[in-house]
Motif scaffolding. Structure first.
Motif, short mmCIF file in Angstrom:
data_model
loop_
_atom_site.label_atom_id
_atom_site.label_comp_id
_atom_site.label_asym_id
_atom_site.label_seq_id
_atom_site.Cartn_x
_atom_site.Cartn_y
_atom_site.Cartn_z
N LEU A 252 0.82 -1.21 0.00
CA LEU A 252 0.00 0.00 0.00
C LEU A 252 0.85 1.26 0.00
CD1 LEU A 252 -2.99 -0.82 2.40
CD2 LEU A 252 -3.00 -0.60 -0.09
N GLY A 253 1.94 1.26 0.76
CA GLY A 253 2.79 2.44 0.78
C GLY A 253 3.37 2.74 -0.59
N THR A 254 3.83 1.70 -1.28
CA THR A 254 4.37 1.90 -2.62
C THR A 254 3.27 2.31 -3.59
OG1 THR A 254 5.97 0.17 -2.11
CG2 THR A 254 5.80 0.86 -4.40
N VAL A 255 2.09 1.72 -3.46
CA VAL A 255 0.96 2.11 -4.31
C VAL A 255 0.67 3.59 -4.16
CG1 VAL A 255 -1.52 1.83 -4.67
CG2 VAL A 255 -0.08 -0.18 -4.40
N ALA B 255 0.81 8.65 -6.28
CA ALA B 255 0.86 10.10 -6.07
C ALA B 255 1.85 10.74 -7.03
CB ALA B 255 1.26 10.40 -4.63
N PHE B 256 2.98 10.08 -7.27
CA PHE B 256 3.99 10.61 -8.19
C PHE B 256 3.41 10.78 -9.60
CE2 PHE B 256 7.25 9.58 -11.38
CZ PHE B 256 8.16 10.59 -11.14
N ALA C 126 7.24 11.98 -2.41
CA ALA C 126 8.45 11.43 -1.79
C ALA C 126 8.17 10.93 -0.38
CB ALA C 126 9.56 12.49 -1.76
N ILE C 127 7.32 11.65 0.34
CA ILE C 127 6.94 11.20 1.69
C ILE C 127 6.20 9.87 1.62
CG2 ILE C 127 5.51 11.75 3.69
CD1 ILE C 127 6.14 14.69 3.20
N CYS C 128 5.28 9.75 0.66
CA CYS C 128 4.55 8.48 0.50
C CYS C 128 5.51 7.34 0.15
CB CYS C 128 3.49 8.63 -0.58
SG CYS C 128 2.14 9.74 -0.15
N LEU C 129 6.47 7.61 -0.74
CA LEU C 129 7.44 6.57 -1.10
C LEU C 129 8.31 6.19 0.10
CD1 LEU C 129 8.66 7.57 -4.66
CD2 LEU C 129 7.39 5.53 -4.02
N THR C 130 8.65 7.16 0.91
CA THR C 130 9.43 6.85 2.11
C THR C 130 8.65 5.96 3.05
OG1 THR C 130 10.58 8.98 1.93
CG2 THR C 130 10.67 7.86 4.05
N ILE C 131 7.37 6.27 3.22
CA ILE C 131 6.52 5.42 4.06
C ILE C 131 6.42 4.02 3.47
CG2 ILE C 131 4.17 5.11 4.92
CD1 ILE C 131 3.92 8.15 5.01
N GLY C 132 6.28 3.93 2.15
CA GLY C 132 6.23 2.62 1.50
C GLY C 132 7.52 1.85 1.68
N THR C 133 8.67 2.53 1.60
CA THR C 133 9.97 1.88 1.79
C THR C 133 10.09 1.32 3.20
OG1 THR C 133 10.97 3.39 0.21
CG2 THR C 133 12.46 2.22 1.69
N LEU D 182 9.14 0.98 -12.36
CA LEU D 182 10.55 0.75 -12.01
C LEU D 182 10.93 1.50 -10.74
CD1 LEU D 182 12.16 1.01 -15.56
CD2 LEU D 182 11.42 -1.04 -14.31
N ILE D 183 10.31 2.67 -10.52
CA ILE D 183 10.54 3.39 -9.27
C ILE D 183 10.05 2.56 -8.09
CG2 ILE D 183 9.92 5.44 -7.94
CD1 ILE D 183 9.85 7.00 -10.54
N GLY D 184 8.88 1.92 -8.27
CA GLY D 184 8.38 1.04 -7.22
C GLY D 184 9.31 -0.13 -6.97
#
Length: 431
Positions: A42-45, A50-51, A315-322, A403-405
């Motif tokens: 979900l975090g990556t989604v 969002a990106f 970027a915040i969402c991606l950080t949470i997904g990471t 690919l970013i995911g």
């Protein structure tokens, strides 16, 4: 590798982990706990979605802003006097004192001079009428300063030529706007903004109501409900420019006059160069004409501002997904210590264990990136359909998104994979 130095050892084939086996193990690990895998992605989604959605909506909105800019702003030219301290200084007559009125730089027939230019649709001058103290603006002459029914200090008084009401595209909801006849004769008529009319309690004009400015009566001929520009006029009282010149004197230092010109699309830059000469052929340097800015510059600035702001959120969402993938992978390593020990005892090398968990985390990231990209595309298209816009999706933003995911998942799985690779098989099997 074959061991030949020690004859008591049999030939041993090196342990291998093919790409096919690694993919199968990753798929099995993800399918083993489907609920956790879904929550992990979900975090990556959200991050990838969002990106892509931000870039798509920014590009789409920018296109609409540019269209509106071309229709409204690109057809507007503003003409101002060069020296706002007083027109006399620009003419070589000495600076104005600030209290004595000076002749207006704009001639009385300014509207007619400008509208004769090819490409001009309408033009008008305006200024705020200056009073020594706040005027008493009321619907009755008996109202005194400080009364709750007075508009003094709340609403400005504008002196505007008839062309100004057309230039701001004022929509008259009651009555009619004043015209050139009222302007030339200095008739005491007025147009009220909707807010001022509501405060005064004036909703109908069939009884020919009047508004009193410092006990001077002005017959209300119209009420404007909206304007495309200068919304502050909705809270004020607008009187003809000629009337204001007769009663209060022409433009002074405190109430510098301006002209608003509405042109056909594409003619604004040309009119900006011709307007000063058309107004004062003998001294065009009295004025400066401000053409609309370049729409490309506006579009780029809008893109930069919106994209920069919302990419931070992505970027915040991606950080949470990471962090989510890293936490889930680390927990999986702890839960599967016995499995890791068994694989190591059967010949799996540390790099094989690390590759297995990296494959799982990368697959989770790739899956989240693909789902997020699909949801983002659907969001951009949906918003465009609802708003009747044209959806704009740049391939450079959509294609790399999965690919970013995957990269997010790979980075998230590095530490858990290294921890799993360092597990000793003896300790893992004893637990």
């Amino acid at each position: 590798m074959r061991l030949r130095r020690r004859p008591w050892l049999v030939d041993v084939e090196p342990s291998r982990l093919s790409v096919r086996d690694m993919a199968a193990e990753a798929a099995a690990g993800i399918a083993q706990r489907p609920g956790r895998s879904v929550l992990t992605t979900l975090g990556t989604v959200l991050g990838v979605g969002a990106f892509v959605a931000i870039l798509g909506l920014t590009s789409t909105a920018s296109g609409q802003i540019s269209e509106q800019f071309n229709v409204l702003t690109a057809t507007t030219v503003t003409v101002k006097t060069v020296d706002e301290r007083g027109f006399g200084e620009s003419r070589g007559e000495g600076p104005a004192t600030g209290t004595e009125p000076v002749d207006s730089a704009f001639p009385p027939d300014s509207d007619a001079r400008i509208t004769r230019l090819n490409g001009v649709e309408t033009a008008g001058t305006w200024r705020r009428v200056h009073f020594e103290s706040d005027p008493v603006i009321a619907a009755s002459p008996e109202v005194r300063p400080g009364s709750s029914t007075s508009l003094g200090g709340i609403s400005p008084v504008f002196a505007a030529s008839p062309g100004m009401l057309r230039a701001v595209e004022a929509s008259v909801t009651r009555g009619t706007p004043y015209n050139g006849f009222h302007e030339r004769r200095g008739e005491r008529v007025a147009v009220l903004g909707a807010t001022a009319a509501q405060h005064l309690g004036i909703t109908r004009l069939d009884s020919r109501p009047a508004v009193f400015i410092n006990q001077q009566a002005f017959t209300i001929v119209g009420i404007i409900g909206d304007t495309r520009q200068m919304p502050e006029m909705l809270a004020g009282v607008i009187i003809p420019r000629g009337t204001a010149d007769r009663l209060y004197g022409p433009a002074s230092v405190e109430s510098s006059e301006e002209m608003l010109i509405r042109t056909r699309l594409g003619a604004a830059a040309l009119i900006a160069g011709q307007a000063p000469t058309a107004l004062r052929p003998e001294d065009p340097g009295l004025f400066t004409a401000v053409p609309p800015p370049d729409p490309r510059t506006l579009r780029e600035k809008v893109n930069q501002d919106l994209t920069g702001l919302f990419l931070v959120l992505a970027a915040i969402c991606l950080t949470i997904g990471t962090l989510g993938i890293a936490n889930t992978t680390f927990v999986a390593v702890l839960e599967r210590r016995a499995e890791i020990g068994l694989r190591r005892s059967l010949g799996a090398r540390p790099r094989h264990i690390a590759a297995q968990f990296l494959a799982e985390s990368t697959s989770l990231g790739l899956l989240g990136g693909m789902v997020g990209t699909c949801l983002a595309i659907a969001t951009v298209v949906g918003v465009a359909v609802v708003q009747d816009w044209t959806a704009v999706l740049e391939p450079v933003a959509v294609l790399p998104a999965p690919l970013i995911g995957a990269l997010t998942g790979l980075i998230a799985g590095l530490y858990p994979a290294l921890r799993a690779a360092r597990i000793e098989p003896q300790k893992a099997l004893r637990q």
